[in-house]
Design an enzyme around this catalytic site. Structure first.
Site, PDB file in Angstrom:
ATOM      1  N   CYS A  64     -17.481   4.205  43.039  1.00 50.07           N
ATOM      2  CA  CYS A  64     -18.059   3.681  44.584  1.00 50.07           C
ATOM      3  C   CYS A  64     -17.861   2.296  44.523  1.00 50.07           C
ATOM      4  O   CYS A  64     -18.467   1.572  43.531  1.00 50.07           O
ATOM      5  CB  CYS A  64     -19.233   4.203  44.900  1.00 50.07           C
ATOM      6  SG  CYS A  64     -19.462   5.984  45.146  1.00 50.07           S
ATOM      7  N   ARG A  86     -12.519   1.325  42.314  1.00 49.08           N
ATOM      8  CA  ARG A  86     -13.573   2.140  42.031  1.00 49.08           C
ATOM      9  C   ARG A  86     -14.009   3.497  42.554  1.00 49.08           C
ATOM     10  O   ARG A  86     -14.911   4.240  42.190  1.00 49.08           O
ATOM     11  CB  ARG A  86     -14.901   1.210  42.387  1.00 49.08           C
ATOM     12  CG  ARG A  86     -14.897  -0.190  41.640  1.00 49.08           C
ATOM     13  CD  ARG A  86     -16.002  -0.951  42.143  1.00 49.08           C
ATOM     14  NE  ARG A  86     -17.112  -0.379  41.513  1.00 49.08           N
ATOM     15  CZ  ARG A  86     -17.883  -0.501  40.303  1.00 49.08           C
ATOM     16  NH1 ARG A  86     -17.193  -1.231  39.651  1.00 49.08           N
ATOM     17  NH2 ARG A  86     -18.847   0.116  40.042  1.00 49.08           N
ATOM     18  N   TRP A 103     -16.325   7.376  45.669  1.00 47.72           N
ATOM     19  CA  TRP A 103     -15.851   8.608  44.601  1.00 47.72           C
ATOM     20  C   TRP A 103     -16.720   9.605  44.656  1.00 47.72           C
ATOM     21  O   TRP A 103     -18.012   9.457  44.288  1.00 47.72           O
ATOM     22  CB  TRP A 103     -15.722   7.698  43.376  1.00 47.72           C
ATOM     23  CG  TRP A 103     -15.068   8.463  42.136  1.00 47.72           C
ATOM     24  CD1 TRP A 103     -13.704   8.892  41.959  1.00 47.72           C
ATOM     25  CD2 TRP A 103     -15.633   9.410  41.081  1.00 47.72           C
ATOM     26  NE1 TRP A 103     -13.642   9.686  40.769  1.00 47.72           N
ATOM     27  CE2 TRP A 103     -14.707  10.052  40.310  1.00 47.72           C
ATOM     28  CE3 TRP A 103     -17.104   9.680  40.951  1.00 47.72           C
ATOM     29  CZ2 TRP A 103     -14.930  10.989  39.436  1.00 47.72           C
ATOM     30  CZ3 TRP A 103     -17.475  10.778  39.823  1.00 47.72           C
ATOM     31  CH2 TRP A 103     -16.367  11.210  39.149  1.00 47.72           C
ATOM     32  N   ASN A 136     -24.318   3.486  45.422  1.00 45.18           N
ATOM     33  CA  ASN A 136     -23.550   4.023  44.395  1.00 45.18           C
ATOM     34  C   ASN A 136     -24.139   4.413  43.169  1.00 45.18           C
ATOM     35  O   ASN A 136     -25.421   3.792  42.936  1.00 45.18           O
ATOM     36  CB  ASN A 136     -22.710   2.646  43.667  1.00 45.18           C
ATOM     37  CG  ASN A 136     -21.999   2.893  42.376  1.00 45.18           C
ATOM     38  OD1 ASN A 136     -21.471   4.186  42.021  1.00 45.18           O
ATOM     39  ND2 ASN A 136     -21.726   1.792  41.533  1.00 45.18           N
ATOM     40  N   GLY A 137     -24.134   5.758  42.722  1.00 42.72           N
ATOM     41  CA  GLY A 137     -24.995   6.258  41.748  1.00 42.72           C
ATOM     42  C   GLY A 137     -25.193   7.906  42.327  1.00 42.72           C
ATOM     43  O   GLY A 137     -24.672   8.421  42.957  1.00 42.72           O
ATOM     44  N   GLU A 171      -3.725   8.766  23.482  1.00 36.91           N
ATOM     45  CA  GLU A 171      -3.922   7.635  24.674  1.00 36.91           C
ATOM     46  C   GLU A 171      -2.380   7.938  25.238  1.00 36.91           C
ATOM     47  O   GLU A 171      -2.319   7.867  26.697  1.00 36.91           O
ATOM     48  CB  GLU A 171      -3.891   6.294  24.239  1.00 36.91           C
ATOM     49  CG  GLU A 171      -3.671   5.197  25.120  1.00 36.91           C
ATOM     50  CD  GLU A 171      -4.792   5.279  26.467  1.00 36.91           C
ATOM     51  OE1 GLU A 171      -5.515   6.012  26.353  1.00 36.91           O
ATOM     52  OE2 GLU A 171      -4.522   4.619  27.428  1.00 36.91           O
ATOM     53  N   LYS A 198      -2.501   9.000  29.445  1.00 36.39           N
ATOM     54  CA  LYS A 198      -1.569   8.136  30.274  1.00 36.39           C
ATOM     55  C   LYS A 198      -0.846   8.956  31.357  1.00 36.39           C
ATOM     56  O   LYS A 198      -0.644   8.789  32.588  1.00 36.39           O
ATOM     57  CB  LYS A 198      -0.547   6.938  29.985  1.00 36.39           C
ATOM     58  CG  LYS A 198      -1.373   5.702  29.163  1.00 36.39           C
ATOM     59  CD  LYS A 198      -2.192   4.913  30.222  1.00 36.39           C
ATOM     60  CE  LYS A 198      -3.661   5.325  30.454  1.00 36.39           C
ATOM     61  NZ  LYS A 198      -4.630   4.831  29.790  1.00 36.39           N
ATOM     62  N   GLU A 231      -2.866  11.306  33.459  1.00 38.95           N
ATOM     63  CA  GLU A 231      -3.418  10.669  34.628  1.00 38.95           C
ATOM     64  C   GLU A 231      -2.482  10.183  35.511  1.00 38.95           C
ATOM     65  O   GLU A 231      -2.917  10.306  36.751  1.00 38.95           O
ATOM     66  CB  GLU A 231      -4.155   9.182  34.140  1.00 38.95           C
ATOM     67  CG  GLU A 231      -5.485   9.382  33.185  1.00 38.95           C
ATOM     68  CD  GLU A 231      -5.816   7.959  32.879  1.00 38.95           C
ATOM     69  OE1 GLU A 231      -7.014   7.378  33.164  1.00 38.95           O
ATOM     70  OE2 GLU A 231      -5.013   7.248  32.305  1.00 38.95           O
ATOM     71  N   HIS A 252      -0.826  24.277  13.365  1.00 31.69           N
ATOM     72  CA  HIS A 252      -1.898  25.315  13.351  1.00 31.69           C
ATOM     73  C   HIS A 252      -2.136  25.937  14.937  1.00 31.69           C
ATOM     74  O   HIS A 252      -3.220  26.325  15.146  1.00 31.69           O
ATOM     75  CB  HIS A 252      -3.208  24.599  12.862  1.00 31.69           C
ATOM     76  CG  HIS A 252      -2.984  24.197  11.479  1.00 31.69           C
ATOM     77  ND1 HIS A 252      -3.077  25.149  10.505  1.00 31.69           N
ATOM     78  CD2 HIS A 252      -3.255  23.056  10.794  1.00 31.69           C
ATOM     79  CE1 HIS A 252      -3.119  24.535   9.391  1.00 31.69           C
ATOM     80  NE2 HIS A 252      -2.991  23.214   9.711  1.00 31.69           N
ATOM     81  N   LYS A 259     -12.084   3.981  38.066  1.00 29.93           N
ATOM     82  CA  LYS A 259     -11.985   2.920  36.890  1.00 29.93           C
ATOM     83  C   LYS A 259     -13.126   3.041  36.060  1.00 29.93           C
ATOM     84  O   LYS A 259     -12.954   2.965  34.927  1.00 29.93           O
ATOM     85  CB  LYS A 259     -11.670   1.606  37.486  1.00 29.93           C
ATOM     86  CG  LYS A 259     -11.399   0.646  36.377  1.00 29.93           C
ATOM     87  CD  LYS A 259     -10.026  -0.058  36.453  1.00 29.93           C
ATOM     88  CE  LYS A 259      -9.578  -0.772  35.191  1.00 29.93           C
ATOM     89  NZ  LYS A 259      -8.754   0.049  34.128  1.00 29.93           N
TER      90      LYS A 259
HETATM   91  C1  G6P Z   1     -12.661   6.004  33.428  1.00 30.73           C
HETATM   92  C2  G6P Z   1     -11.499   5.291  33.558  1.00 30.73           C
HETATM   93  C3  G6P Z   1     -10.744   5.245  32.062  1.00 30.73           C
HETATM   94  C4  G6P Z   1     -11.802   4.648  31.038  1.00 30.73           C
HETATM   95  C5  G6P Z   1     -13.229   5.314  30.945  1.00 30.73           C
HETATM   96  C6  G6P Z   1     -14.109   4.458  30.072  1.00 30.73           C
HETATM   97  O1  G6P Z   1     -12.678   7.451  33.230  1.00 30.73           O
HETATM   98  O2  G6P Z   1     -10.702   6.042  34.326  1.00 30.73           O
HETATM   99  O3  G6P Z   1      -9.651   4.377  32.240  1.00 30.73           O
HETATM  100  O4  G6P Z   1     -11.023   4.475  29.753  1.00 30.73           O
HETATM  101  O5  G6P Z   1     -13.739   5.474  32.331  1.00 30.73           O
HETATM  102  O6  G6P Z   1     -14.155   3.064  30.904  1.00 30.73           O
HETATM  103  P1  G6P Z   1     -14.899   2.095  30.135  1.00 30.73           P
HETATM  104  O7  G6P Z   1     -15.173   0.912  31.187  1.00 30.73           O
HETATM  105  O8  G6P Z   1     -16.275   2.373  29.588  1.00 30.73           O
HETATM  106  O9  G6P Z   1     -13.778   1.589  29.154  1.00 30.73           O
END
Ligand code: G6P
Length: 619
Positions: free
Chosen positions: A2, A27, A78, A102-103, A489, A493, A496, A512, A614
């Site tokens: 948010c 956000r 969000w 937000n929250g 990672e 990516k 996502e 395994h 994010k």
């Molecule tokens: C969200 C984002 C990720 C990020 C994670 C942790 O899920 O989409 O890209 O890695 O939060 O965020 P931070 O700000 O704690 O690194």
């Protein structure tokens, strides 16, 4: 999680807020709304426009709001409680009170019952707060008192911005827990937002609201108070960010721009670690922090590295390096698991929390828990004024610059760079790395940005590879040692960004279970540059196992590694860096670009993948 913007001043609130929300859409992008108050002949009126979906859907409706109003609030959502439809969209209004939130209000069921179901038009927890404040106003409290008293009824972490039809010159911003708010004080105007980019067009003088604090904001300044109503001193911070950082600068997406910013970002990250003196160039740890990090680590039996999402994969890399160079037991953990598993913590253990935003709720909670046990906790974060940066004992800034694309790229590589510098610095301080080796590390750190540049020049090769592999049945990413987190990672990516099934595995685990998935329509991305010592040959054996089951292999390794090239269907070579651990950083570029180009080919929303945000400031 948010985005909030509030404005009070002489300009058109709706326009300032819309532009601000554009900067915060990373956000949340499930719905958007703006409300303004217009005072005519001393009588204030509320106006609100909302839409489901992305902010751009609101563009046509913003014109319905009066241009001449100088007070308003806006929100990009969000969704947590209630699906992303128009009724659930913020701002929420009750009588003269308009709020954005937000929250999460954890005791929402009980409060909703108390207020009376018949007063609710949405399924959100947020609407509760509008009613609570409106009811307090009806009892005769002024706006700040009505907000403060209502806020004390809430459980859970929240940030609200509140305006009132009957006081059309005032904004109240209030927060508790991991829901950030930053106030901007401009010339004859005041702004408040969830993050700095929304303010930059108007002011660089900002104040981050602390925990359990509220601010009364008017066009002529801001006053802060604690939740008992006691006034606190406000010290404005001046933000130096480059305004270009929030533009795409000719790139089609923020993601591609941020991938290309990595050489510069890594250079900025490593610069403060490298100290040049008359005698030598060295890596210095304590210069980066407020207290003695070295002393704390020397006393520690264990280092707990805690993070979520991409930052967790950086933590895995950190665990590897710290154990090897600092010779202390280190363990990377997911914050949401760590905080609830009742970990055995000693007061002389050390915590490292890793968070790009510094606002991830679970990571903050884990940091607090460790500090409550008497541990020293260090932060690796990109945001100087964030909750994590403020609450930890020492801060190692990533200096990546603002990252807008929801999927993290330069933030991840700079986290790795911080871990490398920290591990080497501590290794030197503890006497496990000698002067000669330290010199080699410094040389490798200084060479890294140009090696990354070199690699980015080969980007079109990955575009070509992505074309071949965009329609596979599934994607397995393999790596060992320092490349295992890179495999995780890389898979994240792709998931996502391209909404396809991708999994990262430790290559030794293949036999395994995952091997059962291998066939010619399964792409196996093998991250196996040399530099992981004996592990390299072991990974190549795992790749041979894939090939004998007709799997398709994309190899990521060095140009000189002809055997690896021979057993791969396609191959992307990375430059050679003197110290093998830094190969992990170099292997990221092809992984990031592969996800980018497959996502682009599928026509997905690259900068704002569906269902994600994010920064996740709720549990
Ligand atoms: C969200 C984002 C990720 C990020 C994670 C942790 O899920 O989409 O890209 O890695 O939060 O965020 P931070 O700000 O704690 O690194």
């Amino acid at each position: 999680m948010c985005g909030i913007v509030g404005y009070v001043g002489q300009r058109s609130a709706r326009d300032v807020i819309y532009k601000g929300l554009e900067r915060l859409e990373y956000r949340g992008y499930d719905s958007a709304g703006i409300a303004v108050v217009l005072a005519e002949d001393g009588v204030g009126k509320n106006f609100v426009e909302k839409v489901a979906g992305k902010l751009k859907n609101l563009q046509n409706k913003v014109g319905n709001l009066s241009e001449s109003s100088g007070l308003g609030v806006g929100h990009t959502r969000w969704a947590t409680h209630g699906e992303a439809n128009e009724a659930n969209c913020h701002p929420h209004i009750s009588d003269g009170i308009t709020i954005v939130h937000n929250g999460i209000i954890e005791n929402y069921a009980e409060l909703r019952k108390e207020i009376g179901e018949n007063r609710f038009y949405s399924d959100t927890d947020s609407e509760i707060f509008a009613h609570l404040v409106a009811d307090n106003r009806a009892k005769g409290m002024d706006l700040s008192e009505a907000t403060r008293v209502a806020f004390q009824r809430l459980e859970g972490n929240s940030a609200f911005v509140v305006i009132d039809r009957d006081t059309p010159d005032t904004i109240i911003a209030i927060r508790k827990g991991a829901s950030p708010l930053v106030v901007g004080v401009g010339k004859n105007e005041g702004l408040v937002a969830s993050d700095v980019p929304a303010l930059l067009a108007h002011t660089r003088d900002v104040y981050y609201l602390k925990e359990n604090e509220f601010v009364i904001l008017r066009h002529d300044g801001a006053k802060a108070f604690d939740l008992d109503g006691k006034e606190k001193r406000i010290q404005l911070e001046h933000i130096e960010w480059d305004a270009d950082a929030i533009d795409k600068m000719g790139f089609p997406h923020f993601m591609l721009k941020e991938v290309h910013e990595q050489p510069q970002a890594i250079a900025e990250t490593l610069r403060p670690w490298i100290v040049e003196s008359k005698e030598k160039v060295r890596i210095h740890v304590d210069r980066m922090s407020s207290g003695s990090v070295v002393e704390a680590v020397q006393a520690a039996q264990n280092i707990h590295i805690v993070a979520c999402g991409t930052a967790f994969y950086a933590a895995m890399y950190g665990q590897n390096l710290i154990e090897r160079y600092v010779r202390v037991s280190a363990r990377a953990e997911l914050a949401h698991e760590f905080r609830y598993r009742k970990p055995h913590l000693r007061s002389n253990d050390v915590g490292i929390v890793v968070s790009q935003s510094g606002e991830t709720a679970d990571t903050i909670a884990a940091a607090r828990m460790m500090r409550e046990r008497g541990m020293k906790v260090f932060a690796i974060t990109n945001v100087r004024g964030s909750s994590i940066a403020r609450e930890c004992d020492a801060v190692f800034l990533m200096n990546a610059g603002i990252e807008i694309c929801v999927a993290s790229t330069k933030a991840f590589s700079t986290m790795l760079a911080v871990f490398a510098a920290l591990s080497v610095g501590l290794g030197v301080a503890k006497g496990h790395i000698d002067e000669e080796q330290e010199k080699e590390w410094v040389g490798a750190f200084l060479a890294l940005p140009s090696l990354l540049e070199e690699q980015l020049k080969q980007g079109n090769m990955i575009q070509d590879i992505a074309k071949d592999y965009q329609n596979m049945k599934g994607y397995l990413y393999l790596g060992r040692g320092p490349y295992y987190p890179m495999a995780m990672e890389g898979a994240l990516k792709l998931k996502e960004l391209a909404y396809v099934h991708a999994e990262g595995f430790a290559a030794g685990e293949l036999k395994h279970g995952p091997l059962a998935l291998v066939e010619d329509k399964m792409l196996v991305v093998a991250v196996a540059p040399e530099g992981s010592g004996e592990l390299h040959l072991k990974t190549l054996s795992n790749i041979a196992e894939v090939k004998s089951r007709r799997g398709t292999v994309l190899g990521i390794g060095q140009a000189k590694d002809s055997h690896f090239q021979d057993i791969s269907d396609r191959y992307f070579s990375i430059p050679t860096v003197k110290l093998g651990d830094l190969n992990s950083i170099l292997s990221l570029v092809p992984l990031q670009l592969l996800a980018y180009y497959i996502s682009a080919a599928k026509g997905c929303e690259i900068d704002q993948p569906r269902n994600l945000a994010k920064s996740v400031t709720v549990e």
